[in-house]
Design a protein around this motif. Structure first.
Motif, PDB file in Angstrom:
ATOM      1  N   ILE A 106      42.013  11.808  -8.116  1.00  0.00           N
ATOM      2  CA  ILE A 106      41.152  11.060  -9.033  1.00  0.00           C
ATOM      3  C   ILE A 106      40.912   9.654  -8.506  1.00  0.00           C
ATOM      4  O   ILE A 106      39.799   9.115  -8.600  1.00  0.00           O
ATOM      5  N   ALA A 107      41.932   9.048  -7.899  1.00  0.00           N
ATOM      6  CA  ALA A 107      41.759   7.720  -7.298  1.00  0.00           C
ATOM      7  C   ALA A 107      40.729   7.761  -6.176  1.00  0.00           C
ATOM      8  O   ALA A 107      39.898   6.851  -6.042  1.00  0.00           O
ATOM      9  N   LEU A 108      40.767   8.819  -5.372  1.00  0.00           N
ATOM     10  CA  LEU A 108      39.775   8.971  -4.303  1.00  0.00           C
ATOM     11  C   LEU A 108      38.371   9.132  -4.872  1.00  0.00           C
ATOM     12  O   LEU A 108      37.416   8.518  -4.387  1.00  0.00           O
ATOM     13  N   ILE A 109      38.249   9.958  -5.896  1.00  0.00           N
ATOM     14  CA  ILE A 109      36.937  10.178  -6.518  1.00  0.00           C
ATOM     15  C   ILE A 109      36.384   8.885  -7.104  1.00  0.00           C
ATOM     16  O   ILE A 109      35.230   8.516  -6.870  1.00  0.00           O
ATOM     17  N   ASP A 110      37.221   8.160  -7.855  1.00  0.00           N
ATOM     18  CA  ASP A 110      36.768   6.923  -8.480  1.00  0.00           C
ATOM     19  C   ASP A 110      36.394   5.875  -7.439  1.00  0.00           C
ATOM     20  O   ASP A 110      35.394   5.153  -7.592  1.00  0.00           O
ATOM     21  N   SER A 111      37.173   5.790  -6.371  1.00  0.00           N
ATOM     22  CA  SER A 111      36.866   4.827  -5.307  1.00  0.00           C
ATOM     23  C   SER A 111      35.575   5.209  -4.593  1.00  0.00           C
ATOM     24  O   SER A 111      34.797   4.337  -4.195  1.00  0.00           O
ATOM     25  N   ALA A 112      35.352   6.511  -4.425  1.00  0.00           N
ATOM     26  CA  ALA A 112      34.121   6.969  -3.767  1.00  0.00           C
ATOM     27  C   ALA A 112      32.901   6.601  -4.603  1.00  0.00           C
ATOM     28  O   ALA A 112      31.880   6.140  -4.076  1.00  0.00           O
ATOM     29  N   THR A 121      32.822  16.650  -1.732  1.00  0.00           N
ATOM     30  CA  THR A 121      33.196  18.064  -1.654  1.00  0.00           C
ATOM     31  C   THR A 121      34.694  18.148  -1.866  1.00  0.00           C
ATOM     32  O   THR A 121      35.472  17.549  -1.110  1.00  0.00           O
ATOM     33  N   LYS A 122      35.104  18.875  -2.891  1.00  0.00           N
ATOM     34  CA  LYS A 122      36.531  19.001  -3.213  1.00  0.00           C
ATOM     35  C   LYS A 122      37.041  20.400  -2.890  1.00  0.00           C
ATOM     36  O   LYS A 122      36.408  21.393  -3.252  1.00  0.00           O
ATOM     37  N   LEU A 123      38.186  20.465  -2.244  1.00  0.00           N
ATOM     38  CA  LEU A 123      38.864  21.746  -2.032  1.00  0.00           C
ATOM     39  C   LEU A 123      39.690  22.053  -3.265  1.00  0.00           C
ATOM     40  O   LEU A 123      40.596  21.296  -3.628  1.00  0.00           O
ATOM     41  N   SER A 124      39.378  23.151  -3.918  1.00  0.00           N
ATOM     42  CA  SER A 124      40.069  23.554  -5.140  1.00  0.00           C
ATOM     43  C   SER A 124      40.694  24.928  -4.901  1.00  0.00           C
ATOM     44  O   SER A 124      41.176  25.215  -3.808  1.00  0.00           O
ATOM     45  N   SER A 125      40.663  25.782  -5.905  1.00  0.00           N
ATOM     46  CA  SER A 125      41.231  27.116  -5.771  1.00  0.00           C
ATOM     47  C   SER A 125      40.566  28.051  -6.761  1.00  0.00           C
ATOM     48  O   SER A 125      40.270  27.660  -7.897  1.00  0.00           O
ATOM     49  N   ALA A 136      46.306  24.402 -12.433  1.00  0.00           N
ATOM     50  CA  ALA A 136      46.126  23.493 -13.568  1.00  0.00           C
ATOM     51  C   ALA A 136      45.741  22.098 -13.080  1.00  0.00           C
ATOM     52  O   ALA A 136      44.932  21.405 -13.723  1.00  0.00           O
ATOM     53  N   TRP A 137      46.310  21.676 -11.948  1.00  0.00           N
ATOM     54  CA  TRP A 137      45.943  20.373 -11.378  1.00  0.00           C
ATOM     55  C   TRP A 137      44.487  20.379 -10.929  1.00  0.00           C
ATOM     56  O   TRP A 137      43.741  19.440 -11.203  1.00  0.00           O
ATOM     57  N   HIS A 138      44.088  21.434 -10.236  1.00  0.00           N
ATOM     58  CA  HIS A 138      42.704  21.518  -9.774  1.00  0.00           C
ATOM     59  C   HIS A 138      41.728  21.473 -10.951  1.00  0.00           C
ATOM     60  O   HIS A 138      40.668  20.833 -10.872  1.00  0.00           O
ATOM     61  N   THR A 139      42.072  22.152 -12.035  1.00  0.00           N
ATOM     62  CA  THR A 139      41.205  22.166 -13.215  1.00  0.00           C
ATOM     63  C   THR A 139      41.004  20.754 -13.751  1.00  0.00           C
ATOM     64  O   THR A 139      39.880  20.358 -14.100  1.00  0.00           O
ATOM     65  N   GLU A 140      42.089  19.993 -13.810  1.00  0.00           N
ATOM     66  CA  GLU A 140      42.010  18.619 -14.319  1.00  0.00           C
ATOM     67  C   GLU A 140      41.157  17.742 -13.408  1.00  0.00           C
ATOM     68  O   GLU A 140      40.335  16.944 -13.870  1.00  0.00           O
ATOM     69  N   ILE A 141      41.343  17.904 -12.099  1.00  0.00           N
ATOM     70  CA  ILE A 141      40.577  17.090 -11.149  1.00  0.00           C
ATOM     71  C   ILE A 141      39.102  17.485 -11.164  1.00  0.00           C
ATOM     72  O   ILE A 141      38.220  16.622 -11.145  1.00  0.00           O
ATOM     73  N   GLU A 142      38.829  18.785 -11.205  1.00  0.00           N
ATOM     74  CA  GLU A 142      37.436  19.245 -11.264  1.00  0.00           C
ATOM     75  C   GLU A 142      36.740  18.689 -12.513  1.00  0.00           C
ATOM     76  O   GLU A 142      35.566  18.295 -12.449  1.00  0.00           O
ATOM     77  N   ALA A 143      37.443  18.691 -13.631  1.00  0.00           N
ATOM     78  CA  ALA A 143      36.847  18.187 -14.867  1.00  0.00           C
ATOM     79  C   ALA A 143      36.489  16.709 -14.719  1.00  0.00           C
ATOM     80  O   ALA A 143      35.421  16.265 -15.162  1.00  0.00           O
ATOM     81  N   HIS A 144      37.363  15.943 -14.089  1.00  0.00           N
ATOM     82  CA  HIS A 144      37.080  14.524 -13.873  1.00  0.00           C
ATOM     83  C   HIS A 144      35.878  14.356 -12.945  1.00  0.00           C
ATOM     84  O   HIS A 144      34.977  13.546 -13.222  1.00  0.00           O
ATOM     85  N   LEU A 145      35.849  15.124 -11.868  1.00  0.00           N
ATOM     86  CA  LEU A 145      34.744  15.029 -10.923  1.00  0.00           C
ATOM     87  C   LEU A 145      33.408  15.375 -11.585  1.00  0.00           C
ATOM     88  O   LEU A 145      32.385  14.730 -11.323  1.00  0.00           O
ATOM     89  N   SER A 146      33.432  16.369 -12.461  1.00  0.00           N
ATOM     90  CA  SER A 146      32.189  16.821 -13.098  1.00  0.00           C
ATOM     91  C   SER A 146      31.554  15.751 -13.971  1.00  0.00           C
ATOM     92  O   SER A 146      30.348  15.798 -14.239  1.00  0.00           O
ATOM     93  N   ARG A 147      32.356  14.797 -14.413  1.00  0.00           N
ATOM     94  CA  ARG A 147      31.837  13.741 -15.294  1.00  0.00           C
ATOM     95  C   ARG A 147      31.295  12.532 -14.536  1.00  0.00           C
ATOM     96  O   ARG A 147      30.760  11.607 -15.155  1.00  0.00           O
TER      97      ARG A 147
END
Length: 309
Positions: A106-112, A121-125, A136-147
């Motif tokens: 999330i820090a990387l996404i926000d800084s970007a 481009t995020k590597l998820s699963s 569960a971690w990927h789900t949380e990060i994807e949700a943040h990225l989507s916003r």
């Protein structure tokens, strides 16, 4: 593809325009450049007409292809992330499973977003909505990225083939290996194929409001007994998969000296294997890259020495 990468589309000015680089050559930042997927991806991109910067905690120790620069990142010092992303057009995020994964990605996404990066481009699963980690971690990060107000592509690969070397490599030489996957079906994908798909996702045309998801799998799903049979053929001696319950697997892994954190990850993975939650087969990789995914038989044959030890 690269000739078309950042061209304008001939449409009305009210329509979205495709992303253009901030300079003549696109600059791609790779977070996780020394990891399993990231290292292969970095090598692939080194041959493309792009500038590649590898974000790493230890730039002096990173072995990078010629032409790839390294930028030091300290997640306890947000300024280092901002400095590393300065001038980047695109970012690949692959942190690796850890208790810090959510906060760091999330820090990387926000800084970007703050740095003006145009596409992440995020590597998820691949897999279901679940409380199990790391999904569960990927789900949380994807949700943040989507916003975020930024173009995004999410890669959701099925199980990595090389997990078999970690789970079974040390046991197969004795004629068997154990786990809690039962007769569950799992589709394994080669790490090199995930990197190849990531390269395409990073280089393809996207619009500023684009949100894409790619489910990446190998050509077919396997049960563990079927993999044992394939190993038997390659090794020239019988190999058997012995299944036990999830509780028995957890007890055995802890007794073998694995930490509770790693044990939970492995048991959770076996639970998803048992439930065939990673058994999906898609044509996405071939549609994305123009070539079929590598087979599990190929991966086993190339890495058979791991199972002789």
């Amino acid at each position: 593809m690269l000739d078309r990468l950042f061209q304008h589309i001939g449409r009305d000015q009210t329509m979205s325009k495709k992303i253009e680089p901030t300079s003549g050559k696109p600059r791609i930042a790779i977070a996780g450049a020394t990891g399993r997927v990231g290292s292969t991806l970095t090598s692939l991109l080194a041959s493309d007409p792009v500038d590649v910067v590898a974000l790493t905690r230890r730039p002096d120790a990173a072995r990078l292809p010629e032409g790839v620069t390294a930028a030091a990142v300290d997640f306890d010092n947000p300024k280092t992330i901002a400095d590393a992303l300065r001038g980047a057009d695109r970012l690949f995020v692959s942190h690796g499973s850890s208790l810090q994964q959510v906060a760091n990605e999330i820090a990387l996404i926000d800084s970007a977003v703050a740095a003006g990066v145009k596409h992440i481009t995020k590597l998820s699963s691949i897999g279901p909505a679940t409380r199990l980690y790391p999904l569960a971690w990927h789900t949380e990060i994807e949700a943040h990225l989507s916003r975020q107000p930024i173009a995004s592509s999410v890669l959701r690969p099925s199980a990595f083939a090389d997990i078999l070397s970690r789970r079974a490599g040390g046991q197969v030489s004795t004629g068997s290996w154990t786990g809690a996957a039962g007769e569950g079906r799992v589709n394994f994908i080669d790490t090199r194929d995930v990197a190849a798909a990531a390269r395409v996702a990073l280089l393809e045309d996207v619009y500023p409001d684009s949100q894409r998801v790619y489910h990446l799998t190998g050509p077919r799903a396997w049960t563990m007994p079927q993999i044992a049979e394939e190993l038997s053929n390659l090794l020239g001696h019988p190999v058997v998969y012995k299944s036990r319950t999830l509780d028995q697997e957890r007890t055995a892994l802890l007794a073998a000296g694995l930490s509770p954190f790693v044990t939970d990850l492995f048991v959770g993975l076996d639970q998803m294997f048992r439930d065939s939650a990673l058994g999906e087969t898609t044509s996405t990789f071939e549609e994305l890259t123009g070539k079929p995914p590598r087979t599990l038989q190929q991966w086993l044959s190339e890495n058979i020495e791991v199972f002789r030890k």
